[in-house]
Design an enzyme around this catalytic site. Sequence first.
Site, short mmCIF file in Angstrom:
data_model
loop_
_atom_site.label_atom_id
_atom_site.label_comp_id
_atom_site.label_asym_id
_atom_site.label_seq_id
_atom_site.Cartn_x
_atom_site.Cartn_y
_atom_site.Cartn_z
N ASP A 83 0.86 -1.19 0.00
CA ASP A 83 0.00 0.00 0.00
C ASP A 83 0.89 1.24 0.00
OD1 ASP A 83 -3.26 0.21 0.90
OD2 ASP A 83 -2.09 2.09 0.93
N TYR A 98 -13.01 7.46 -13.62
CA TYR A 98 -13.13 6.25 -12.80
C TYR A 98 -13.80 5.14 -13.62
CZ TYR A 98 -14.18 3.24 -8.81
OH TYR A 98 -14.24 2.17 -7.95
N THR A 120 -16.56 1.36 2.49
CA THR A 120 -15.11 1.35 2.69
C THR A 120 -14.66 2.79 2.97
OG1 THR A 120 -14.52 1.89 0.40
CG2 THR A 120 -14.90 -0.44 0.89
N ASP A 126 3.94 2.27 -4.60
CA ASP A 126 3.24 3.14 -5.55
C ASP A 126 3.03 2.27 -6.80
OD1 ASP A 126 2.47 4.82 -7.59
OD2 ASP A 126 3.83 6.45 -7.00
#
Lengths: 247, 266
Positions: B40, B171, B206, B66
């Site tokens: 992460d 997105y 989330t 990354d």
Amino acid sequence: MRLKGKVAIITGGAHGMGEAEARLFAKEGAAVVIADVLQKEGEAVAADISAGQGRATFMTTDVTSELAWDKLIATTIATYGKLDILVNNAGISGSSVGDELALAGWERLMAVNATSVFLGTTRAAAVMAKSGGGSIVNISSIMGFIGGADSHPGYSASKGAVRILTKTAAVRFGPSGVRVNSVHPGFLPPMLNNTNADGRASKVAVTPLRRLGEVMDVAYGVLYLASDEASFVTGTELVIDGGYIAQ
Amino acid sequence: MQPGKRLTGKVAIVTGGASGIGAETARIFAVHGAMVMLTDANVALGESVVHDIVAAGGTAQFSQHDVRSEERWSSIVAATEASFGRLDILCNIAGISGRDPTLNIQTSLTAGPRLAEQTLEQWNLVMEINATGVFLGTKAAIPAMQRAGGGSIINISSICGIVGSHANAAYHASKGAVRIFSKAAAIQYAPDKIRVNSVHPGFVDTPMTKPGHSNPDVARKRLEVTPLGRFGTPADIAAGCLYLASDESSWVTGSELVIDGGMTAN
């Protein structure tokens, strides 16, 4: 155990994919009612599961008969107290009905492969809704997505009907907690009974993972959808085909 | 394999593992016996999830990541093979919503800039993390999975990779890219027994969706279009990843697993 305390009906459970599902479900803790027209084979599977500490019974069932469905569901509830899972697995192949252009063959395929799923899904969902929910798994096919040169038009139409009937039922029964999903197997040996070695080799050649499916490949997908692990999954198409329709 | 443990002996990389769907997937993989390389960008959160997994008896390590860096992907795959001996599973979960922090989600139904107001920089950032990151990860994992004799790659797309909405177009585009990239990769590497599938979550609670779901109007509208009438949980998505990661799905490749409470069936 992933189906502990659940009660399941599996149509077409006397052999092939349905038998694999029945054995796997029993191993995972479900009480299983095997519904099939093949009495001798179905009773043998139920007896074998019971001998191995699982719970299973057999009921002779013609899935095209509304009366047979009423009896199957009533008997299941009388025997095991409830119904949590229905797997509409019973079906026939295009090659079993002969002439591809005869009306009788089309009607037979639609009755066994599609009307049966309508009857089972609607009747089971009504019962499941009263007990707070359940999971219905309808076996369609990759032929519910694509046209196959070798596929009987009635077979493909019946499997396409199962695919979209499943979504309609998912939307309709979702608020009652009843999940409805379809499974789309690719080329498996049980479906290629009338295919010779060259025919089978040609199916392997067009399947990206370079093997035919096995009944357990499908049974594990059905187990996932039947279990509470998939409790947010409804109206979904699970394709289990070695990559065939991705290309 | 031990009863009830479906990933015994397998080694998995899980990106975006510090929170949300990634953290839950890493936890469930470890519970099922996998050795997990959790990656992460957020070091503190990622290390704390690894700490929890190890404290619960699982095996996991953390790497700062990354996903846009090809060099970093190489070193993470190499570190995974060095630590755990092989690579069987890659779960590409890292992603961003592309939400514009200057837009107030508490009063708006859309989280992103509308197309005509979207800058090239905003578009590129979403595409680089959500789509290019998946390409780089898949590319880096393939040689390691070939050495292992096969593997399973699970790419988190979205229902936004299937249908359109008022949300950030970048997105949608990035998740659509993941959907079809997964099929192309599935076809190319099926002969090596490397399976590639996409998972399409619907509305899941989330940290990424919290700003939207804490707006009662957004939450109500989203629940109204979800037949099962609830938001998904990270565990709902993790269970689908577990199915696709395990050998139970060994004949499943190029498939889309939609986990959305029935939203896209409607």
